[in-house]
Design a protein around this motif. Structure first.
Motif, short mmCIF file in Angstrom:
data_model
loop_
_atom_site.label_atom_id
_atom_site.label_comp_id
_atom_site.label_asym_id
_atom_site.label_seq_id
_atom_site.Cartn_x
_atom_site.Cartn_y
_atom_site.Cartn_z
N GLN A 45 0.86 -1.18 0.00
CA GLN A 45 0.00 0.00 0.00
C GLN A 45 0.90 1.23 0.00
O GLN A 45 1.63 1.48 0.96
N VAL A 46 0.84 1.99 -1.08
CA VAL A 46 1.71 3.15 -1.26
C VAL A 46 0.84 4.40 -1.36
O VAL A 46 -0.23 4.39 -1.97
N ASP A 47 1.30 5.50 -0.74
CA ASP A 47 0.51 6.72 -0.72
C ASP A 47 0.85 7.68 -1.86
O ASP A 47 0.04 8.53 -2.23
N LEU A 48 2.07 7.57 -2.41
CA LEU A 48 2.50 8.46 -3.48
C LEU A 48 3.66 7.81 -4.22
O LEU A 48 4.47 7.11 -3.61
N ILE A 61 6.50 7.48 -18.50
CA ILE A 61 5.20 7.80 -19.09
C ILE A 61 4.31 6.57 -19.08
O ILE A 61 3.15 6.61 -18.65
N GLU A 62 4.85 5.45 -19.57
CA GLU A 62 4.07 4.21 -19.61
C GLU A 62 3.72 3.72 -18.21
O GLU A 62 2.60 3.25 -17.96
N LEU A 63 4.67 3.85 -17.28
CA LEU A 63 4.41 3.44 -15.91
C LEU A 63 3.28 4.26 -15.29
O LEU A 63 2.40 3.71 -14.62
N THR A 64 3.29 5.56 -15.54
CA THR A 64 2.23 6.43 -15.03
C THR A 64 0.86 6.00 -15.56
O THR A 64 -0.12 5.92 -14.82
N GLU A 65 0.79 5.69 -16.85
CA GLU A 65 -0.46 5.23 -17.44
C GLU A 65 -0.91 3.91 -16.81
O GLU A 65 -2.10 3.72 -16.53
N ASP A 66 0.06 3.00 -16.56
CA ASP A 66 -0.27 1.72 -15.94
C ASP A 66 -0.81 1.91 -14.52
O ASP A 66 -1.80 1.29 -14.13
N ILE A 67 -0.15 2.77 -13.76
CA ILE A 67 -0.58 3.03 -12.38
C ILE A 67 -1.99 3.61 -12.38
O ILE A 67 -2.86 3.21 -11.59
N ARG A 68 -2.23 4.56 -13.28
CA ARG A 68 -3.55 5.21 -13.36
C ARG A 68 -4.67 4.22 -13.70
O ARG A 68 -5.82 4.46 -13.41
N SER A 69 -4.32 3.10 -14.33
CA SER A 69 -5.34 2.13 -14.73
C SER A 69 -5.91 1.35 -13.55
O SER A 69 -6.99 0.76 -13.67
N PHE A 70 -5.21 1.35 -12.40
CA PHE A 70 -5.73 0.57 -11.27
C PHE A 70 -5.57 1.25 -9.91
O PHE A 70 -6.07 0.73 -8.91
N LEU A 71 -4.92 2.41 -9.84
CA LEU A 71 -4.76 3.09 -8.56
C LEU A 71 -5.05 4.58 -8.69
O LEU A 71 -4.72 5.20 -9.70
N ASN A 72 -5.65 5.15 -7.65
CA ASN A 72 -5.88 6.59 -7.59
C ASN A 72 -5.01 7.18 -6.49
O ASN A 72 -5.47 7.46 -5.39
N ILE A 73 -3.72 7.30 -6.79
CA ILE A 73 -2.76 7.88 -5.84
C ILE A 73 -1.97 8.97 -6.55
O ILE A 73 -1.87 8.95 -7.78
N PRO A 74 -1.42 9.94 -5.81
CA PRO A 74 -0.67 11.01 -6.46
C PRO A 74 0.63 10.50 -7.08
O PRO A 74 1.30 9.63 -6.53
N ILE A 75 0.96 11.07 -8.25
CA ILE A 75 2.19 10.72 -8.97
C ILE A 75 2.97 12.00 -9.26
O ILE A 75 2.43 12.95 -9.83
N LEU A 76 4.24 12.00 -8.84
CA LEU A 76 5.14 13.13 -9.10
C LEU A 76 6.21 12.65 -10.08
O LEU A 76 6.94 11.71 -9.79
#
Length: 222
Positions: A45-48, A61-76
């Protein structure tokens, strides 16, 4: 304590970011590429997430898209490139904020804290003041038999004010919490949204948004 995942193929950069974060009382996990990051996110469980753009196998870029497909956490997103095209690609992929190397460690921590604060507000979803409830997920305000649908930014704005009834928020504070740290628009955007919000709130006589001259706005119970 909040748990931060740092994804970068440069060991020295990861250690540097870890040092800054741990000195600010964050728990830090590390991944050397996108594949390792996705594996960690599947069972931790990661917060950011702090993501470097240039990485082998799966880039930022691809990793950000992958994360967005299953998690709603902040990405910097952190990168050595300062070109606007990379910034645009990052935001289109779903990143929340962007930092260019070399960066000021104080700025890194401020951006991390601002993102966590924004997502904490969004994650609460609902707040009740007196007999009136603001539902952030459904984008509506309701009291007794009266329900009014709001636009997304209007609802987020009311939600922030309702979470701290009586507290004065400056326009800058509201912009940072709702539009984001990198918002480059005019502060008058807040005034426009407040005006629309007041019109929508007319059926709810127990709440009012007060203008504090020279300072900002606050929500009050009548």
């Amino acid at each position: 304590m909040n748990k931060i995942l740092v994804v970068d193929d440069d060991t020295h950069i990861r250690k540097l970011i870890r040092l800054y974060l741990e000195n600010s009382q964050f728990i830090v996990l590390e991944a050397s590429d996108g594949k390792e990051a996705l594996d960690l996110l599947s069972h931790e469980q990661v917060d950011l997430v702090i993501v470097d753009v240039m990485m082998p196998h799966i880039d930022g870029i691809e990793l950000t898209e992958d994360i967005r497909s299953f998690l709603n956490i902040p990405i910097l997103m952190v990168t050595a490139k300062g070109e606007s095209q990379d910034k645009v690609r990052g935001f289109h992929a779903g990143t929340d904020d962007y930092l260019v190397k070399p960066f000021d460690p104080v700025e890194l921590i401020l951006r991390v804290k601002a993102l966590l604060k924004r997502y904490h507000i969004v994650s609460d979803k609902m707040v009740t003041v007196g007999s009136t409830t603001i539902d952030l997920e459904k984008l509506l305000i309701s009291s007794n038999d009266v329900t009014v649908n709001l636009k997304k930014k209007e609802c987020e704005l009311l939600f922030v004010l309702a979470n701290s009834v009586g507290k004065i928020f400056t326009r800058t504070q509201l912009i940072e919490q709702i539009w984001g740290y990198d918002y480059e628009g005019d502060e008058r955007t807040v005034d426009v949204h407040i005006k629309r919000l007041r019109e929508q709130m007319q059926p709810f006589s127990d709440l009012t948004i007060t203008t504090v001259r020279g300072l900002g706005y606050r929500l009050e119970e009548v």
